[in-house]
Design a protein around this motif. Structure first.
Motif, PDB file in Angstrom:
ATOM      1  N   LEU A 136       0.143   2.238  15.215  1.00  0.00           N
ATOM      2  CA  LEU A 136      -0.458   3.355  14.512  1.00  0.00           C
ATOM      3  C   LEU A 136      -1.632   3.856  15.353  1.00  0.00           C
TER       4      LEU A 136
ATOM      5  N   GLN B 198       0.789  -1.230   0.000  1.00  0.00           N
ATOM      6  CA  GLN B 198       0.000   0.000   0.000  1.00  0.00           C
ATOM      7  C   GLN B 198       0.830   1.294   0.000  1.00  0.00           C
TER       8      GLN B 198
ATOM      9  N   LYS C 123      -5.004   6.012  15.271  1.00  0.00           N
ATOM     10  CA  LYS C 123      -6.026   6.649  14.438  1.00  0.00           C
ATOM     11  C   LYS C 123      -7.250   6.898  15.303  1.00  0.00           C
TER      12      LYS C 123
ATOM     13  N   ASP D 295      -1.230  -1.532  12.695  1.00  0.00           N
ATOM     14  CA  ASP D 295      -2.343  -0.615  12.373  1.00  0.00           C
ATOM     15  C   ASP D 295      -3.644  -1.418  12.433  1.00  0.00           C
TER      16      ASP D 295
ATOM     17  N   ASP E 205       4.131   0.504   4.467  1.00  0.00           N
ATOM     18  CA  ASP E 205       2.886  -0.048   5.016  1.00  0.00           C
ATOM     19  C   ASP E 205       2.393  -1.101   4.033  1.00  0.00           C
TER      20      ASP E 205
ATOM     21  N   LYS F 274       1.952  10.342  10.481  1.00  0.00           N
ATOM     22  CA  LYS F 274       1.768   9.818   9.125  1.00  0.00           C
ATOM     23  C   LYS F 274       0.507  10.462   8.561  1.00  0.00           C
TER      24      LYS F 274
ATOM     25  N   GLU G  21       4.843  -1.388   8.577  1.00  0.00           N
ATOM     26  CA  GLU G  21       3.513  -1.448   9.182  1.00  0.00           C
ATOM     27  C   GLU G  21       2.740  -2.609   8.555  1.00  0.00           C
ATOM     28  N   ASP G  22       1.977  -3.305   9.387  1.00  0.00           N
ATOM     29  CA  ASP G  22       1.087  -4.383   8.929  1.00  0.00           C
ATOM     30  C   ASP G  22       1.694  -5.302   7.865  1.00  0.00           C
TER      31      ASP G  22
HETATM   32 ZN    ZN Z   1      -1.887   1.056   7.586  1.00  0.00          ZN
END
Ligand code: ZN
Ligand code: PGA
Length: 431
Positions: A338, A164, A340, A315, A243, A391, A288-289
């Protein structure tokens, strides 16, 4: 004291409906906040309430969430002390009554929670990041090191690449402004290289380029070449973050990861080998992930293998959820999280996750979603919690720049430091 809570439906950076909330206090002070929305969402996130009427905005309307703001939530908060963020957030959770905020909608609850915080900052005459620092019990707010999206794939770019995000971390920067300058140079160099090679230079959802590289290696070579073409050194000036968003690659029936661009299926062990080889060959500081959101055993193996070398950030794995993070900490899974706000649903819940991460030596990275509004709350959140990293996406598109620009404004406060390379480095034990 809260006089009015007013919600409305506005539109995010993908043109999809989202919730905005205004709060007006008895003394006339007012504040506003709006809610972001993901595309590669984790299964365990707080529940975003959508109308589901397919004839209107493909079912993505949020009029019922807005009705909850203007009805039950407004009634519950009328006359409430705006400074008591924790009590208000608890009130909202109890009013909803579900663990995922599915009844009122996490979007209704979060919009209110963020607007309350901003109203309390306005009423007390504090910059928002100072108010957040108070709530977070942080003595020294600090400007974060950004990780900036350069190359996009996955669900943010029509699956043009399997992975991603490939991001630039300007580790040589000594200020927020310099961080933006350095990453802008890499972004421009990457666009130049793509144009030269006949690769698309159109923008993905977070303003990154979507060159459609077939493999992760090709994308890593492209971002490395972009750093060099910008006159910078990979590793010492600009480090690379990734990511994978592996939950969107996971094939639950086959129990493996499907890399569509290569028409390959990888087991967990093969995914771990693949990302390990990337870490060996490229100037990577965090991933990430890299595995699915429920592959706890795989994550544990991976953390043993790479956790002493780089940050492994959860995340979709943690979804800014205190219980999931606690499980990860106790099982030695990941070493970063992460953060959020809309995965959690309230500001207080989010601050608790940051505190929990910090206490365990897990690096918190305050993050935007792929669907954002012009709200810049996130910049203040990163500074006020002293998270150390942020981010936001690429240095393109006003919903991203709203946050970068707010960092630039906050940086005018001469008492604030900037989180630079040594603070990012891992300690010997990987914590
Ligand atoms: Zn992510
Ligand atoms: P999302 O992507 O907002 O679409 O979930 C951001 C991320 O995966 O970090």
């Amino acid at each position: 004291i809260i006089r009015t809570v007013h919600g409305r439906q506005i539109f995010d950076s993908r043109g999809r409906p989202t919730v905005e909330v205004d709060i007006i206090l008895e003394n006339g002070a007012s504040a506003r906040a709006s809610v972001p929305s993901g595309a590669s969402t984790g299964t365990h996130e707080a529940h975003e309430l959508r109308d589901g009427d397919a004839s209107v905005f493909d079912g993505l309307g949020v009029t019922s969430a807005v009705e909850h703001v203007n009805g039950e939530i407004a009634a519950a908060l009328h006359g409430h002390d705006v400074d008591d963020q924790r009590a208000i957030d608890e009130r909202l959770r109890n009013l909803d009554g579900t663990s995922t905020l599915s009844r009122l909608g996490a979007n209704a609850v979060l919009g209110t929670s963020l607007a309350v915080c901003r109203a309390s900052a306005v009423a007390s005459g504090l910059p928002l990041y100072r108010r957040i620092a108070q709530l977070a019990g942080v003595d020294e707010p600090v400007l974060p090191m950004p990780m900036v999206n350069i190359l996009s794939g996955g669900l943010h770019a029509g699956r043009g690449m399997d992975v991603q995000d490939f991001l630039a971390v300007p580790v040589a920067a000594t200020s927020a402004l310099e961080a933006i300058q350095l990453t802008s140079r890499v972004r421009a160099a990457a666009a130049g290289l793509c144009a030269e090679r006949g690769l698309p230079t159109l923008l993905a959802d977070e303003g990154g380029l979507s060159p459609g590289c077939r493999t992760g290696e090709e994308a890593l070579e492209l971002i490395t070449e972009s750093i060099l073409a910008a006159g910078l050194q990979p590793g010492t000036d600009i480090a690379i973050a990734i990511d994978v968003a592996a939950a969107s690659l996971y094939d639950s029936e086959a129990g493996d990861y499907h890399l569509r661009r290569q028409e390959r299926h990888l087991s967990t062990a093969e995914m771990i080998d693949m990302v390990s080889s990337w870490v060996d060959r490229f100037a990577i500081v965090s991933i990430e992930d890299p595995l699915d959101e429920d592959d706890w055993a795989g994550w544990q193996t991976l953390t043993k293998r790479l956790g002493h070398r780089i940050r492994l950030i959860g995340d979709d794995l943690f979804t800014t959820n205190s219980e999931r993070l606690a499980r990860g900490i106790s099982q030695g899974v990941a070493n970063g999280v992460l953060v959020k706000v809309n995965q959690n649903g309230t500001l207080t819940g989010t601050l608790d996750v940051v505190a929990e991460a910090r206490a365990a030596g897990y690096a918190p990275v305050v993050s935007a979603r792929s669907g954002e509004t012009e709200d810049d709350f996130l910049a203040d959140l990163a500074v006020g919690t002293a998270a150390g990293q942020i981010k936001i996406g690429s240095v393109r598109n006003s919903e991203r720049l709203a946050k970068y620009n707010q960092l630039v404004r906050i940086a005018e406060d001469p008492t604030l430091g900037f989180r630079n390379l040594p603070a990012l480095a891992l300690t010997a034990d990987g914590g």
